[in-house]
Design an enzyme around this catalytic site. Structure first.
Site, short mmCIF file in Angstrom:
data_model
loop_
_atom_site.label_atom_id
_atom_site.label_comp_id
_atom_site.label_asym_id
_atom_site.label_seq_id
_atom_site.Cartn_x
_atom_site.Cartn_y
_atom_site.Cartn_z
CG ASP A 73 -2.14 0.87 0.99
OD1 ASP A 73 -3.15 0.68 1.69
OD2 ASP A 73 -2.08 1.73 0.09
C1 GLC Z 1 -4.34 4.24 -0.42
C2 GLC Z 1 -5.22 3.05 -0.17
C3 GLC Z 1 -5.14 2.00 -1.24
C4 GLC Z 1 -4.94 2.69 -2.57
C5 GLC Z 1 -3.56 3.30 -2.56
C6 GLC Z 1 -3.28 4.10 -3.82
O1 GLC Z 1 -3.74 4.68 0.76
O2 GLC Z 1 -5.09 2.42 1.11
O3 GLC Z 1 -6.36 1.24 -1.21
O4 GLC Z 1 -5.07 1.75 -3.64
O5 GLC Z 1 -3.35 4.13 -1.42
O6 GLC Z 1 -4.14 5.20 -3.90
#
Ligand code: GLC
Length: 733
Positions: free
Chosen positions: A261
């Protein structure tokens, strides 16, 4: 004419060349190509491909013709283009999308075909935008009704979540676009998602929180997985040896890439050795904003290179990461067979509408719905009738080409039936109207007081044939929103008071909730009809009108238990903190959702799997193909289902299994099968489930194995966890 020999020679040569290229491309298998490419890559090139080069892309190997990898959010639609190293949108005018309903709505369809349609459609939009990885679906278990991102997930039951995720995954990947199932795992709350350190017993881990991810990998074949922000047993999940190496890659045989993430990686050594494959979104000076374009200072960038060059670490782990990245690139960016994709097509709008049509849940109806033909003037009360639910909510926020709000859809349908519609605000919720530079274009500012708004609603309600209160939650902080959980089960913004007032003024009132979570309903006995309409996306208003007027007979069923009060919920028992932070133990263990309510005898407001129709159904007596089942064996359980009403409709026949003689704690019953059945009035169909011995097993933490115990089991079949129509007992021998 003298050139003919030359021309024919040149033609023959070019045909041969093309044939060679094609044949060479065709004959080199994916794995051979990976090995050949890996052998040509320098250490620097290898390190380059295992971390981001921009906000949503990682590098390829230009010198070797290996393309970059481009990711996009999110599970409900394709995020607008952002600037190279920014969250803010790039201001393109060609990147608006179809916003599909939130995944909780998809789960509420309990229809695997609809999940496949969803995946195919959203995958086509990702493909058209030339994206290689779709950052979704989310399958985290709904552990608490306060979970800020429950709207992005598929409910409280691991079997339902997994069954609905698999067709979605296959649908997306049929476009040559990878899914990135998230957030693996134990990301069940938002407020302290970066620091909460989860621990739980292995039964709960293996029986509740892992199965949907396991099914996504082993049956869905997801080409990537996103690791979550939180910690598990003291180690960040993005480099958690047990979760990524032992379980995901070891026990499950996952051959894809683990994508962090954004900002989930915190340590180079752990990321090297514990299964992290592509590091995204790191803020290099910890979890505050780092300098721009600091990709070389990522944990798996220069710091890793330095350790290799100094001899501190070898390149075995690096090669495994690169193999997985190359495999992901080969399946997507280099996929020669992928279709062209499409965007904002009539088919995609039709798909979005169908998902809403089938997911909307009729919770209660004492005859008010469907809207009667003699209805001539309709009053709509509530901010959620006009508020954008597509802009906001965090990374799933979208720039939709269009959003049919409830008011628009209902007005269109009402006028077609010769009725008039009036709207009053009723209450003031949130005036938020933009996210990352995408604006909803709405000015929801309001100068009137709550009292004035309620008085207006009451006055207008008294004059109407029908009142539709449209409220619920929204995509602002502490609502259905990433990064913050809700602070209570109650409807926000004084909506309860508005509902009470308008119901008193006019009992012909229906309450329609736009939300991704359950809410407290102190007025539940006073309201004739209640509908959960979820976050319906671009076609929200059309789908809602379809159901309200009965153009579509509602067939949605709840993917979670709807509690009376927060204190009834397993994650909110006496002494249990919320939101959690730091070391947190999931005390309720395997008793999540209906497993808790059933086993502890707590009565929910609406049970898991509940959903009404404008017709009625009857489930007849269950019949078994045998009275016993052996290890690795199976038996069949069949039930006749009849539409006993006067109009066509669909219901969801649910199979639950109880272990009647367990030597260990087991839930009162567990969902092991479901089938959505459409029937004409008077029609009867037999639904048959196959119960396999493996469905009877529980996870024995000491043996670290799935085991079943001989003895009697009971199959319980009904249209919700609280509405079991028939039972049949059999014996495992
Ligand atoms: C965010 C989310 C994730 C997302 C990623 C990119 O913090 O937790 O679900 O796909 O970052 O935006």
């Amino acid at each position: 004419m003298k050139y003919i020999p030359f021309l024919s020679l040149a033609l023959a040569a070019s045909v041969t060349f093309v044939a060679c290229v094609n044949s060479s491309r065709k004959t080199v298998s994916e794995e051979d190509w990976i090995e050949q490419t890996l052998a040509k890559m320098s250490v620097e090139q290898k390190v380059k491909v295992i971390h981001a080069q921009s906000k949503f892309s990682s590098a390829g190997v230009p010198e070797l013709g290996v393309p970059e990898l481009w990711c996009t959010d999110g599970p409900h639609g394709i995020r607008p283009e952002v600037l190279w190293d920014e969250w803010v949108q790039a201001g393109w005018t060609s990147d608006s999308c179809v916003a599909f309903p939130a995944l909780t709505c998809l789960a509420a369809t309990w229809n695997r075909e609809v999940a496949a349609l969803y995946g195919k459609s959203i995958g086509e939009e990702a493909r058209y935008r030339d994206k290689d990885v779709l950052l979704g679906p989310g399958v985290n278990i709904f552990r608490t009704p306060l979970g800020g991102r429950n709207f992005e997930y598929m409910g409280e039951d691991p079997y339902l979540a997994g069954e609905m995720a698999v067709p979605y995954i296959k649908g997306v990947q049929s476009n040559g676009v990878a899914t990135c199932v998230k957030h693996y795992c134990l990301n069940n709350e938002e407020t302290n998602r970066h620091t909460v350190d989860i621990d739980l017993d292995d039964r709960a881990l293996y029986e509740i929180y892992l199965p949907a991810f396991k099914k996504a990998v082993q049956e869905g074949g997801s080409w990537s997985i996103m690791s979550s922000y939180n910690l598990y047993r003291g180690q960040h999940v993005s480099h958690n040896h047990r979760l990524l190496v032992d379980i995901l890659k070891g026990e499950w045989g996952f051959d894809g890439a683990v994508i962090s993430d954004w900002g989930g990686v915190h340590d180079t050594d752990e990321a090297i050795h514990n299964g992290m494959d592509i590091e995204f979104g790191t803020w290099t000076d910890g979890l505050t904003m780092g300098k721009t374009n600091s990709y070389d200072s990522y944990y798996l960038a220069d710091p890793y290179l330095k350790k290799i060059r100094s001899g501190e670490v070898g390149t075995e782990e690096l090669d495994d990461k690169v193999r997985r990245v190359l495999r992901l690139i080969h399946r997507t960016a280099m996929n020669q067979d992928k279709p062209a994709g499409s965007m904002r097509s009539p088919e995609h709008y039709a798909a979005a509408r169908r998902i809403g049509d089938e997911g909307i849940v009729l919770l209660k109806n004492e005859g008010l719905l469907p809207v009667k033909p003699e209805t001539k003037n309709i009053l709509i009360v509530g901010e959620n009738a006009i508020k954008s639910m597509i802009v906001g909510g965090g990374s799933s926020s979208l720039k939709a080409q269009r959003e049919i709000y409830p008011l628009l859809g209902i007005t269109e349908r009402a006028e077609a039936a010769g009725a008039s519609v009036k709207w009053v605000r009723g209450y003031v919720g949130s005036t938020d109207n933009s996210y990352n530079g995408v604006k909803s274009g709405q000015d929801l500012s309001e100068s009137r007081s709550a009292g004035v708004l309620i008085a207006e609603a009451v006055e207008e309600a008294a004059k109407a044939d029908l009142v539709l209160f449209i409220g619920g939650l929204n995509k602002s902080k502490n609502q259905d929103c990433e990064g913050k959980d809700r602070e209570g089960l109650e409807l926000p913004y004084g909506q309860d008071e508005v509902i009470r007032a308008i119901v008193e003024a006019n009992p012909r009132t229906a309450v329609i909730l736009i939300s991704g979570n359950p809410v407290a309903m102190p007025w539940v006995d006073d309201v004739n009809a209640i509908v959960e309409a979820w976050h319906g996306g671009s076609e929200a208003g059309h789908a809602l009108a379809d159901v309200l007027w009965g153009d579509v007979n509602p067939s949605g069923h709840l993917p979670f238990t709807w509690p009376v009060a927060l204190a009834d919920c397993p994650a909110h028992q006496e002494g249990m903190a919320f939101p959690n932070d730091g070391k947190t133990f999931y005390n309720e263990g395997i008793l999540v959702g209906y497993r808790w309510f059933d086993t502890k005898g707590v009565k929910p407001l609406f049970p898991f799997g509940h959903g009404l129709s404008y017709t009625t159904f009857e489930i007849g007596e269950a019949r078994l193909s045998g009275k016993t089942i052996r290890k690795d064996g199976s038996l069949k359980v069949s039930v006749p289902v009849t539409n006993t009403g006067d109009r066509a409709g669909a219901t969801v026949v649910q199979l639950y299994i109880s272990d009647d003689e367990a030597s260990v704690l087991r839930p009162a019953k567990e969902l092991k099968g479901f089938e959505k059945v459409s029937l004409n009035p008077g029609e009867t169909r037999t639904v048959t489930f196959t119960v396999k011995e493996e469905d009877l097993r529980y996870f024995d933490a000491d043996a670290h194995a799935w085991v079943s115990e001989n003895g009697t089991f009971t199959a319980r079949i009904g249209c919700s966890a609280g509405d079991i129509a028939t039972e049949a007992t059999f014996t495992l021998i």
